[in-house]
Each structure stands twice: as structure tokens, then as C-alpha cells.
Design a protein around this motif. Structure first.
Motif, PDB file in Angstrom:
ATOM      1  N   THR A  74       5.314 -10.142 -21.368  1.00  0.00           N
ATOM      2  CA  THR A  74       4.372  -9.176 -20.796  1.00  0.00           C
ATOM      3  C   THR A  74       4.763  -7.773 -21.251  1.00  0.00           C
ATOM      4  N   LYS A  75       3.842  -6.849 -21.151  1.00  0.00           N
ATOM      5  CA  LYS A  75       4.099  -5.474 -21.586  1.00  0.00           C
ATOM      6  C   LYS A  75       5.283  -4.862 -20.856  1.00  0.00           C
ATOM      7  N   GLU A  76       5.398  -5.153 -19.557  1.00  0.00           N
ATOM      8  CA  GLU A  76       6.423  -4.481 -18.753  1.00  0.00           C
ATOM      9  C   GLU A  76       7.800  -5.127 -18.827  1.00  0.00           C
ATOM     10  N   ALA A  77       7.902  -6.316 -19.389  1.00  0.00           N
ATOM     11  CA  ALA A  77       9.213  -6.965 -19.492  1.00  0.00           C
ATOM     12  C   ALA A  77      10.141  -6.065 -20.316  1.00  0.00           C
ATOM     13  N   PRO A  78      11.310  -5.718 -19.787  1.00  0.00           N
ATOM     14  CA  PRO A  78      12.194  -4.756 -20.455  1.00  0.00           C
ATOM     15  C   PRO A  78      13.042  -5.388 -21.549  1.00  0.00           C
ATOM     16  N   ILE A  79      12.373  -6.054 -22.482  1.00  0.00           N
ATOM     17  CA  ILE A  79      13.054  -6.679 -23.613  1.00  0.00           C
ATOM     18  C   ILE A  79      12.322  -6.288 -24.887  1.00  0.00           C
ATOM     19  N   HIS A  80      12.980  -6.464 -26.016  1.00  0.00           N
ATOM     20  CA  HIS A  80      12.429  -6.018 -27.298  1.00  0.00           C
ATOM     21  C   HIS A  80      11.177  -6.806 -27.673  1.00  0.00           C
ATOM     22  N   ASP A  81      10.263  -6.124 -28.373  1.00  0.00           N
ATOM     23  CA  ASP A  81       9.005  -6.769 -28.778  1.00  0.00           C
ATOM     24  C   ASP A  81       9.239  -7.977 -29.682  1.00  0.00           C
ATOM     25  N   ASN A  82      10.316  -7.990 -30.455  1.00  0.00           N
ATOM     26  CA  ASN A  82      10.598  -9.133 -31.320  1.00  0.00           C
ATOM     27  C   ASN A  82      10.827 -10.406 -30.502  1.00  0.00           C
ATOM     28  N   VAL A  83      11.473 -10.244 -29.344  1.00  0.00           N
ATOM     29  CA  VAL A  83      11.732 -11.398 -28.480  1.00  0.00           C
ATOM     30  C   VAL A  83      10.428 -11.860 -27.840  1.00  0.00           C
ATOM     31  N   LYS A  84       9.631 -10.914 -27.398  1.00  0.00           N
ATOM     32  CA  LYS A  84       8.334 -11.277 -26.822  1.00  0.00           C
ATOM     33  C   LYS A  84       7.495 -12.037 -27.848  1.00  0.00           C
ATOM     34  N   GLN A  85       7.526 -11.575 -29.106  1.00  0.00           N
ATOM     35  CA  GLN A  85       6.741 -12.245 -30.141  1.00  0.00           C
ATOM     36  C   GLN A  85       7.273 -13.646 -30.416  1.00  0.00           C
ATOM     37  N   ALA A  86       8.589 -13.836 -30.232  1.00  0.00           N
ATOM     38  CA  ALA A  86       9.160 -15.172 -30.428  1.00  0.00           C
ATOM     39  C   ALA A  86       8.577 -16.156 -29.427  1.00  0.00           C
ATOM     40  N   TYR A  87       8.338 -15.707 -28.187  1.00  0.00           N
ATOM     41  CA  TYR A  87       7.726 -16.573 -27.187  1.00  0.00           C
ATOM     42  C   TYR A  87       6.300 -16.961 -27.615  1.00  0.00           C
ATOM     43  N   LEU A 142       2.029 -22.439 -24.155  1.00  0.00           N
ATOM     44  CA  LEU A 142       0.842 -21.900 -23.476  1.00  0.00           C
ATOM     45  C   LEU A 142       0.797 -20.374 -23.538  1.00  0.00           C
ATOM     46  N   ILE A 143       1.735 -19.774 -24.264  1.00  0.00           N
ATOM     47  CA  ILE A 143       1.785 -18.307 -24.360  1.00  0.00           C
ATOM     48  C   ILE A 143       1.182 -17.879 -25.686  1.00  0.00           C
ATOM     49  N   HIS A 144       0.074 -17.158 -25.613  1.00  0.00           N
ATOM     50  CA  HIS A 144      -0.652 -16.763 -26.818  1.00  0.00           C
ATOM     51  C   HIS A 144      -0.869 -15.258 -26.924  1.00  0.00           C
ATOM     52  N   ASP A 145      -0.418 -14.507 -25.913  1.00  0.00           N
ATOM     53  CA  ASP A 145      -0.591 -13.058 -25.959  1.00  0.00           C
ATOM     54  C   ASP A 145       0.479 -12.389 -25.109  1.00  0.00           C
ATOM     55  N   ILE A 146       0.474 -11.049 -25.129  1.00  0.00           N
ATOM     56  CA  ILE A 146       1.452 -10.271 -24.377  1.00  0.00           C
ATOM     57  C   ILE A 146       0.676  -9.270 -23.511  1.00  0.00           C
ATOM     58  N   PRO A 147       0.176  -9.718 -22.368  1.00  0.00           N
ATOM     59  CA  PRO A 147      -0.639  -8.858 -21.505  1.00  0.00           C
ATOM     60  C   PRO A 147       0.230  -8.025 -20.559  1.00  0.00           C
ATOM     61  N   THR A 148      -0.394  -7.157 -19.794  1.00  0.00           N
ATOM     62  CA  THR A 148       0.307  -6.515 -18.684  1.00  0.00           C
ATOM     63  C   THR A 148       0.443  -7.539 -17.570  1.00  0.00           C
ATOM     64  N   CYS A 149       1.333  -7.274 -16.630  1.00  0.00           N
ATOM     65  CA  CYS A 149       1.481  -8.188 -15.488  1.00  0.00           C
ATOM     66  C   CYS A 149       0.197  -8.247 -14.674  1.00  0.00           C
ATOM     67  N   GLN A 150      -0.484  -7.108 -14.566  1.00  0.00           N
ATOM     68  CA  GLN A 150      -1.757  -7.090 -13.832  1.00  0.00           C
ATOM     69  C   GLN A 150      -2.778  -7.985 -14.513  1.00  0.00           C
ATOM     70  N   GLU A 151      -2.885  -7.867 -15.822  1.00  0.00           N
ATOM     71  CA  GLU A 151      -3.840  -8.691 -16.571  1.00  0.00           C
ATOM     72  C   GLU A 151      -3.479 -10.172 -16.453  1.00  0.00           C
ATOM     73  N   LEU A 152      -2.209 -10.477 -16.566  1.00  0.00           N
ATOM     74  CA  LEU A 152      -1.772 -11.880 -16.520  1.00  0.00           C
ATOM     75  C   LEU A 152      -2.042 -12.505 -15.159  1.00  0.00           C
TER      76      LEU A 152
END
Length: 326
Positions: free
Chosen positions: A207-220, A295-305
């Protein structure tokens, strides 16, 4: 339409969705975003280097949300154990009223500290027998973790489709389903299986607010349902981590029948994992990840998710399932 369950009523939240406590991820930024979106955000106590730092993180979270949030306390045997009771006292001093716990039976000493202060205790289990034991010991909510989950899925290898209803048949207190949840279909299924809500970890990392690097988010996003490895099985401390070059090397080294933990220590250390999350350099260590990556195909905000999950679950319950009734 709102999904009102024993979880929403007990925790005072809008939606039956809880963000699990995650090491080096459960900071105020993510917890407050989840809570502001109507779920229950959770900061992770041992992510903070000291009990005083936890006190400050609790205050920082309070400044970012006026809604309920919790703190995770996980107790596992280590060579140099943290001062768990000092961390628990920091939670009490911070006025936190919801605590997620996990780990060994030593956690019951923490429960005894928290109960007199009106704290709701949410305990994570990977087996029905453990859930019943926690319920008997006075826990308020059970989170039952299926084999699909990231982190430590236990040693029984029971997937959620069996574990959740098996637990629901016996556990009387409110129950969260955990492991493999990331969309509205999962929430509707969890409710149908007898749970009162869902606990999500991996999905909230992307998610956008997760305090981790975008590379890790993209790995998910890039990994699919096959994108994880089970490690430490021979040590009876099974862990599920995301597929990467490093985790593949861990698996290779541990495939030796004579392998010991020292053979992979530098690859799986908490320090290495923290550096990976901070820098996005996937060669630094391993990262926790569940089968829900499929089942993870995007990186939304927590509100959107959360809004999407609830809307989809409501649509399934109101339209698709109801439409099947003759």
C-alpha cells in the motif's frame, strides 16, 4: 450497507479488517492509515529499539488518528530477549486498549499485566488447540493463521479453508481469519466460514502508506501465488518468505541434511531484513510474504484498499450469493 460483526463491535471499528503487526513495517504511518480507513491499524512494539521509543511511537500514532489502533507484542525465545515487561508497561502507560499478541506461553505474563487496565487481547494462533487454550486463559479475540500466511505458519500445514471453520466450530469468542486474505472475496469467504473478520499482513505491505521501499512493494505485485518459500522446516520453526535470489540461496543451503542455522544466519538476520525494507535492495536479506501475493495486482492507499474490499464483499453477499437462492 455495513458489515457489522462481533469484531467491529468489540474493537469499535467500522470495518472487520485488522492490519497484523509486522516487524519493521508496523509504524505509525501504516497503522494510522488503516485506522483512518475504518479498520484496525497495529504498530509493532519490538520494531522500536526501546520501551521509551515505543511510548513515542504510540504518541505519534495518536497524533495521526483519533480512531482505535493496537500494538503488537510477539514473544519468541531468543539469545538476548528484550525486556518484554518494560514494553508492556509502555503500552499501558500509552493508554492503548487493544493488544495483538503471538508467540510462546510466556506471553501469558504479559496478558496478566494488561488485563487490569482494560486491554482487549487479540491472540494469534496457528492451531485450533492453541486457540482453545488461549480462549480458556482469558483472551478476548482469536486470530487463526492458516498455512497460507507470511511469517510463521506453524508446523501443522492446515490451510484456511479447513482451519477457519474447524476453529469456528469450537472457539466461542470473536475470531479473525488470517493468512491468504487480500480482497473482498476473501472477506466474504471468511465470514461464511465462521470468522468475524480478517487479519491482513502482506496485503497491507503493498500500500502507499506502508513504510517500506517501493522495490519491495513491487516485488509483492510481481510475485504470484507460488512466490514464497518455506524455510527453517528442519528446525521446527517454519517461516514463509518471499521468493527472491536470496531466499532461493537460503533454501539451497538448508537442503543439506547437515545444515545448521549458522549456514544462513547472515542471509536471514533481522538486521539484513530491515536494511532490505529500507533500501529496496533485495540482495540484502529476505522479506516476509504470504501466498496472497497471487492476489496483489496494485499498490493502493489503505483507504482505497479497505473501501474496495468492503464494497466487493458486500456485493458478493448481497448480489452474487443472494442471486443463487431459488
Amino acid at each position: 450497507m455495513a458489515l457489522r460483526t462481533r469484531i467491529t463491535e468489540r474493537l469499535g471499528i467500522q470495518h472487520p479488517i485488522v492490519q497484523g503487526g509486522m516487524m519493521n513495517v508496523g509504524y505509525a504511518e501504516l497503522a494510522s492509515a488503516v485506522s483512518n480507513a475504518g479498520g484496525l491499524g497495529i504498530i509493532t512494539a519490538l520494531t522500536q529499539p526501546t520501551p521509551q521509543a515505543l511510548r513515542e511511537e504510540i504518541e505519534r500514532t495518536k497524533a495521526m488518528t483519533s480512531k482505535p489502533f493496537g500494538v503488537n507484542m510477539t514473544i519468541f525465545p531468543t539469545v538476548n530477549s528484550p525486556d518484554y515487561k518494560a514494553y508492556a508497561q509502555a503500552i499501558i502507560d500509552g493508554g492503548v486498549t487493544i493488544v495483538e499478541t503471538a508467540g510462546t506461553q510466556a506471553v501469558r505474563e504479559i496478558w496478566e499485566m494488561l488485563r487490569p487496565h482494560g486491554v482487549t487481547i487479540l491472540h494469534k494462533c496457528t492451531a485450533v488447540r492453541h486457540a482453545l487454550s488461549a480462549e480458556k486463559a482469558g483472551c478476548d479475540i482469536i486470530s487463526i493463521d492458516g498455512f497460507e500466511c507470511a511469517g510463521h505458519p506453524g508446523e501443522d500445514d492446515i490451510p484456511g479453508l479447513v482451519l477457519i471453520p474447524a476453529a469456528a466450530d469450537k472457539v466461542k469468542i470473536p475470531m479473525l481469519a488470517s493468512g491468504g486474505f487480500g480482497d473482498g472475496r476473501g472477506l466474504a469467504a471468511a465470514l461464511a466460514l465462521g470468522a468475524d473478520g480478517i487479519n491482513m499482513g502482506t496485503r497491507f505491505c503493498a500500500t502507499k502508506e506502508a513504510p517500506i521501499h517501493d522495490n519491495v512493494k513491487q516485488a509483492y505485485v510481481d510475485n504470484d501465488e507460488r512466490g514464497s518459500f518455506l524455510i527453517f522446516r528442519a528446525f521446527k520453526n517454519t517461516a514463509r518468505v518471499g521468493k527472491s535470489a536470496v531466499s532461493e540461496e537460503v533454501v539451497r543451503r538448508l537442503s543439506n541434511p547437515d545444515a545448521v542455522f549458522e549456514d544462513v544466519r547472515e542471509l536471514v538476520s533481522g538486521v539484513a531484513g530491515k536494511e532490505l525494507l529500507r533500501t529496496g535492495d533485495l540482495s540484502k536479506g529476505v522479506f516476509w510474504a504470504g501466498m496472497v501475493q497471487g492476489l496483489i495486482h496494485d499498490i493502493p492507499t489503505c483507504q482505497e484498499l479497505i473501501s474496495r474490499i468492503v464494497a466487493d464483499a458486500e456485493g458478493i453477499i448481497r448480489s452474487r450469493l443472494a442471486g443463487m437462492m431459488a
